[in-house]
Design an enzyme around this catalytic site. Sequence first.
Site, PDB file in Angstrom:
ATOM      1  N   HIS A  63       0.828  -1.213   0.000  1.00  0.00           N
ATOM      2  CA  HIS A  63       0.000   0.000   0.000  1.00  0.00           C
ATOM      3  C   HIS A  63       0.858   1.258   0.000  1.00  0.00           C
ATOM      4  CE1 HIS A  63       0.994  -0.120   4.236  1.00  0.00           C
ATOM      5  NE2 HIS A  63       0.485   1.086   4.379  1.00  0.00           N
ATOM      6  N   LYS A  68       9.757  -2.694   3.086  1.00  0.00           N
ATOM      7  CA  LYS A  68      11.026  -2.844   3.790  1.00  0.00           C
ATOM      8  C   LYS A  68      10.908  -3.975   4.787  1.00  0.00           C
ATOM      9  CE  LYS A  68      12.343  -0.232   7.315  1.00  0.00           C
ATOM     10  NZ  LYS A  68      12.425  -1.255   8.297  1.00  0.00           N
ATOM     11  N   LYS A  92       4.038  -2.451  12.109  1.00  0.00           N
ATOM     12  CA  LYS A  92       4.941  -1.519  12.795  1.00  0.00           C
ATOM     13  C   LYS A  92       5.078  -0.221  12.007  1.00  0.00           C
ATOM     14  CE  LYS A  92       8.294  -4.603  13.359  1.00  0.00           C
ATOM     15  NZ  LYS A  92       9.607  -5.183  13.700  1.00  0.00           N
ATOM     16  N   ASP A  97       3.578   5.464  11.320  1.00  0.00           N
ATOM     17  CA  ASP A  97       3.325   6.277  10.128  1.00  0.00           C
ATOM     18  C   ASP A  97       4.590   6.566   9.319  1.00  0.00           C
ATOM     19  OD1 ASP A  97       1.587   7.509   8.355  1.00  0.00           O
ATOM     20  OD2 ASP A  97       1.820   9.476   9.299  1.00  0.00           O
ATOM     21  N   LYS A 104       9.681  -9.350   4.110  1.00  0.00           N
ATOM     22  CA  LYS A 104      10.648 -10.183   4.817  1.00  0.00           C
ATOM     23  C   LYS A 104      11.242 -11.157   3.826  1.00  0.00           C
ATOM     24  CE  LYS A 104      12.438 -11.336   8.756  1.00  0.00           C
ATOM     25  NZ  LYS A 104      13.180 -10.322   9.455  1.00  0.00           N
TER      26      LYS A 104
END
Length: 175
Positions: A63, A68, A92, A97, A104
């Site tokens: 989204h 990451k 997280k 934000d 992963k």
Amino acid sequence: MQERYLEQVIRNFDKAALLTNYEPGLLERIKKCQTVITFNFPIRRDDNSVANISAWIVQHSTHKKPTKGGINKRWDVDEDEVQALSASMSFKCALVDVPFGGSKGTIRVEPRNWSIHEIERMVRRYTHELIKRNLIGPDENVPGQDYGTSDQDMGWIADTYGQEASDKRDAAACV
């Protein structure tokens, strides 16, 4: 029977979702991983034998891009755990934000059983597999260090990306 890690993550998500005003369809969409890819590749060992390596890359949520998350090297991992860790990274990032989706990556090996040269070949091949699937790059997915990986691994990833990727301008930003 012990609850699996992904089940724990989803159970906690469902508890937290009850405290929001989001529609159920959206919440159902948010808790599922968007991309789960398992791949296997051969690695030539220093003794000239060939070992077959299993690996995963999971993008929980795209989204916000890039996604990451860490890349780890562990023997005791399975797809369920990689999905759970990817989802946890998305949550997280959303909670604080930051403009990233969660991902992963895992190479299923016991690093202590491999020479540094074998590890390098393995990490470069893993990176090659990500590149050919367009699952790494500054605008797509930016992996970082995690359990069993080091600065050296990130250097091999960036170097391989710089050699193989079609857009080499920001090769160092791929990690």
